[in-house]
Design a protein around this motif. Structure first.
Motif, PDB file in Angstrom:
ATOM      1  N   SER A  52      39.719 -43.822  74.942  1.00  0.00           N
ATOM      2  CA  SER A  52      39.592 -44.950  76.083  1.00  0.00           C
ATOM      3  C   SER A  52      40.861 -44.286  77.091  1.00  0.00           C
ATOM      4  CB  SER A  52      41.010 -46.176  74.861  1.00  0.00           C
ATOM      5  OG  SER A  52      41.820 -45.569  74.573  1.00  0.00           O
ATOM      6  N   SER A  53      41.017 -45.150  77.501  1.00  0.00           N
ATOM      7  CA  SER A  53      41.591 -44.668  79.320  1.00  0.00           C
ATOM      8  C   SER A  53      43.090 -43.591  78.287  1.00  0.00           C
ATOM      9  CB  SER A  53      42.613 -45.757  79.740  1.00  0.00           C
ATOM     10  OG  SER A  53      43.150 -47.100  78.982  1.00  0.00           O
ATOM     11  N   CYS A  54      43.997 -43.019  79.559  1.00  0.00           N
ATOM     12  CA  CYS A  54      44.541 -42.063  78.643  1.00  0.00           C
ATOM     13  C   CYS A  54      45.936 -41.785  79.579  1.00  0.00           C
ATOM     14  CB  CYS A  54      43.905 -41.128  78.419  1.00  0.00           C
ATOM     15  SG  CYS A  54      45.000 -39.936  77.285  1.00  0.00           S
ATOM     16  N   HIS A  55      46.945 -42.551  79.407  1.00  0.00           N
ATOM     17  CA  HIS A  55      47.932 -42.216  80.849  1.00  0.00           C
ATOM     18  C   HIS A  55      47.990 -40.477  80.660  1.00  0.00           C
ATOM     19  CE1 HIS A  55      51.534 -40.960  82.005  1.00  0.00           C
ATOM     20  NE2 HIS A  55      51.874 -42.442  82.600  1.00  0.00           N
ATOM     21  N   GLY A  56      47.713 -39.687  79.533  1.00  0.00           N
ATOM     22  CA  GLY A  56      48.007 -38.124  79.584  1.00  0.00           C
ATOM     23  C   GLY A  56      48.709 -37.548  79.460  1.00  0.00           C
ATOM     24  N   ASP A  57      50.437 -38.290  80.230  1.00  0.00           N
ATOM     25  CA  ASP A  57      51.264 -37.574  80.457  1.00  0.00           C
ATOM     26  C   ASP A  57      52.892 -38.679  79.788  1.00  0.00           C
ATOM     27  OD1 ASP A  57      53.682 -35.422  79.687  1.00  0.00           O
ATOM     28  OD2 ASP A  57      53.473 -35.747  81.911  1.00  0.00           O
ATOM     29  N   LEU A  58      52.021 -39.128  78.277  1.00  0.00           N
ATOM     30  CA  LEU A  58      52.881 -39.914  78.302  1.00  0.00           C
ATOM     31  C   LEU A  58      54.805 -40.022  77.867  1.00  0.00           C
ATOM     32  CD1 LEU A  58      53.304 -43.433  78.484  1.00  0.00           C
ATOM     33  CD2 LEU A  58      52.187 -43.399  75.676  1.00  0.00           C
ATOM     34  N   THR A  59      55.605 -39.453  78.607  1.00  0.00           N
ATOM     35  CA  THR A  59      56.900 -39.205  78.002  1.00  0.00           C
ATOM     36  C   THR A  59      58.075 -40.427  78.197  1.00  0.00           C
ATOM     37  OG1 THR A  59      57.120 -38.234  79.983  1.00  0.00           O
ATOM     38  CG2 THR A  59      56.099 -36.849  77.956  1.00  0.00           C
ATOM     39  N   LEU A  60      58.960 -40.320  77.681  1.00  0.00           N
ATOM     40  CA  LEU A  60      59.805 -41.411  78.250  1.00  0.00           C
ATOM     41  C   LEU A  60      60.376 -41.359  79.865  1.00  0.00           C
ATOM     42  CD1 LEU A  60      62.525 -41.273  75.095  1.00  0.00           C
ATOM     43  CD2 LEU A  60      61.023 -42.854  75.651  1.00  0.00           C
ATOM     44  N   GLU A  61      60.401 -39.761  79.895  1.00  0.00           N
ATOM     45  CA  GLU A  61      60.330 -39.978  81.599  1.00  0.00           C
ATOM     46  C   GLU A  61      59.658 -40.294  82.086  1.00  0.00           C
ATOM     47  OE1 GLU A  61      62.176 -35.508  82.035  1.00  0.00           O
ATOM     48  OE2 GLU A  61      60.317 -35.383  81.199  1.00  0.00           O
ATOM     49  N   ASN A  62      58.239 -40.928  81.683  1.00  0.00           N
ATOM     50  CA  ASN A  62      56.846 -41.297  82.814  1.00  0.00           C
ATOM     51  C   ASN A  62      57.201 -42.638  82.671  1.00  0.00           C
ATOM     52  OD1 ASN A  62      56.619 -38.858  84.492  1.00  0.00           O
ATOM     53  ND2 ASN A  62      55.290 -38.608  82.677  1.00  0.00           N
ATOM     54  N   LEU A  63      58.192 -43.393  81.856  1.00  0.00           N
ATOM     55  CA  LEU A  63      58.576 -45.093  82.207  1.00  0.00           C
ATOM     56  C   LEU A  63      59.622 -45.607  82.656  1.00  0.00           C
ATOM     57  CD1 LEU A  63      57.676 -45.076  78.394  1.00  0.00           C
ATOM     58  CD2 LEU A  63      55.908 -45.980  79.566  1.00  0.00           C
ATOM     59  N   PHE A  87      49.576 -41.130  72.102  1.00  0.00           N
ATOM     60  CA  PHE A  87      51.149 -41.078  70.936  1.00  0.00           C
ATOM     61  C   PHE A  87      50.821 -39.764  70.217  1.00  0.00           C
ATOM     62  CE2 PHE A  87      48.182 -45.004  69.026  1.00  0.00           C
ATOM     63  CZ  PHE A  87      49.098 -45.579  68.554  1.00  0.00           C
ATOM     64  N   SER A  88      50.253 -38.856  70.768  1.00  0.00           N
ATOM     65  CA  SER A  88      50.596 -37.441  71.051  1.00  0.00           C
ATOM     66  C   SER A  88      52.376 -36.624  71.044  1.00  0.00           C
ATOM     67  CB  SER A  88      49.937 -36.652  69.913  1.00  0.00           C
ATOM     68  OG  SER A  88      49.593 -35.532  71.686  1.00  0.00           O
ATOM     69  N   LYS A  89      52.496 -37.766  72.667  1.00  0.00           N
ATOM     70  CA  LYS A  89      53.013 -37.093  73.487  1.00  0.00           C
ATOM     71  C   LYS A  89      54.369 -37.854  73.334  1.00  0.00           C
ATOM     72  CE  LYS A  89      50.805 -34.260  76.715  1.00  0.00           C
ATOM     73  NZ  LYS A  89      51.504 -33.306  77.340  1.00  0.00           N
ATOM     74  N   LEU A  90      54.105 -39.426  73.203  1.00  0.00           N
ATOM     75  CA  LEU A  90      55.247 -39.858  73.100  1.00  0.00           C
ATOM     76  C   LEU A  90      56.179 -39.631  71.932  1.00  0.00           C
ATOM     77  CD1 LEU A  90      57.157 -42.637  74.085  1.00  0.00           C
ATOM     78  CD2 LEU A  90      55.803 -44.173  72.125  1.00  0.00           C
ATOM     79  N   LEU A  91      55.751 -39.296  70.715  1.00  0.00           N
ATOM     80  CA  LEU A  91      55.654 -39.077  69.409  1.00  0.00           C
ATOM     81  C   LEU A  91      56.334 -37.341  69.710  1.00  0.00           C
ATOM     82  CD1 LEU A  91      53.167 -40.908  66.460  1.00  0.00           C
ATOM     83  CD2 LEU A  91      55.637 -41.261  66.901  1.00  0.00           C
ATOM     84  N   PHE A  92      55.881 -37.057  70.092  1.00  0.00           N
ATOM     85  CA  PHE A  92      56.738 -35.557  70.533  1.00  0.00           C
ATOM     86  C   PHE A  92      58.140 -36.053  70.677  1.00  0.00           C
ATOM     87  CE2 PHE A  92      56.897 -32.054  73.926  1.00  0.00           C
ATOM     88  CZ  PHE A  92      57.514 -30.924  72.988  1.00  0.00           C
ATOM     89  N   ASP A  93      58.263 -36.176  72.261  1.00  0.00           N
ATOM     90  CA  ASP A  93      59.464 -37.355  73.115  1.00  0.00           C
ATOM     91  C   ASP A  93      60.285 -37.295  72.068  1.00  0.00           C
ATOM     92  OD1 ASP A  93      61.184 -37.139  75.185  1.00  0.00           O
ATOM     93  OD2 ASP A  93      59.471 -38.606  76.611  1.00  0.00           O
ATOM     94  N   LEU A  94      59.858 -38.527  70.803  1.00  0.00           N
ATOM     95  CA  LEU A  94      60.596 -39.571  70.584  1.00  0.00           C
ATOM     96  C   LEU A  94      61.384 -38.710  69.679  1.00  0.00           C
ATOM     97  CD1 LEU A  94      59.118 -42.235  70.501  1.00  0.00           C
ATOM     98  CD2 LEU A  94      61.141 -42.198  71.315  1.00  0.00           C
TER      99      LEU A  94
END
Length: 167
Positions: A52-63, A87-94
């Motif tokens: 599906s569509s993908c942000h590619g770098d979904l971290t807290l810095e990019n929100l 999911f993986s990028k966000l969970l890595f960040d969290l």
């Protein structure tokens, strides 16, 4: 964020085996240090994963939150268009406070709360093994660029912890 992550509109499925293997083999050529983690990634069945569509770098810095609205910034081309990478990028960040790596304090309780919200999603439940292996891949892909020994040590600890999350 959860609405974006769990949106299954126009979700299709694809065999991601070749692209994952290509990423792993590229890393293997650069270093043999993380062999057991790379082997673990290749043990996953990557044949029928959602694309599906993908942000590619979904971290807290990019929100950015402004006037009650959430904005995604700094989109990045990823090697595959799958929300599992988000999911993986966000969970890595969290889980490992990547966006706060230089901060003196960390929002531990908020991150645990957000992590639990994300991992309670059906999409995570259905693909937790793949997502957790993508977290390992995320970490390994950062390591060659890490020049700070404290951050390198932190990332290697994250790698050990991430490997224990795979069931």
């Amino acid at each position: 964020i959860l609405e974006y992550l769990t949106n299954s509109d126009a979700l299709t499925f694809k065999d991601l085996t070749h692209s994952i293997e290509s990423k792993v083999e590229k890393i293997r050529k650069e270093t043999s240090k993380y062999k057991k983690y790379l082997d673990c990634i290749l043990e996953e069945d990557w044949r029928a994963l959602p694309v599906s569509s993908c942000h590619g770098d979904l971290t807290l810095e990019n929100l950015i939150v402004s006037n009650g609205n959430l904005y995604f910034i700094d989109f990045l081309d990823s090697f595959e268009e799958t929300r599992l990478l988000d999911f993986s990028k966000l969970l890595f960040d969290l889980r490992y406070f990547w966006s706060k790596r230089h901060a003196k304090t960390k929002n531990i309780v908020k991150n645990i709360y957000a992590n639990n919200l994300v991992t309670d999603c059906d999409m995570y439940s259905n693909y937790s093994s793949a997502i957790n292996k993508l977290i390992i891949l995320d970490i390994i892909r950062i390591l060659p660029y890490c020049k700070d020994s404290l951050i390198l040590d932190h990332l290697e600890e994250c790698l050990d912890h991430a490997a224990k999350q795979i069931v």
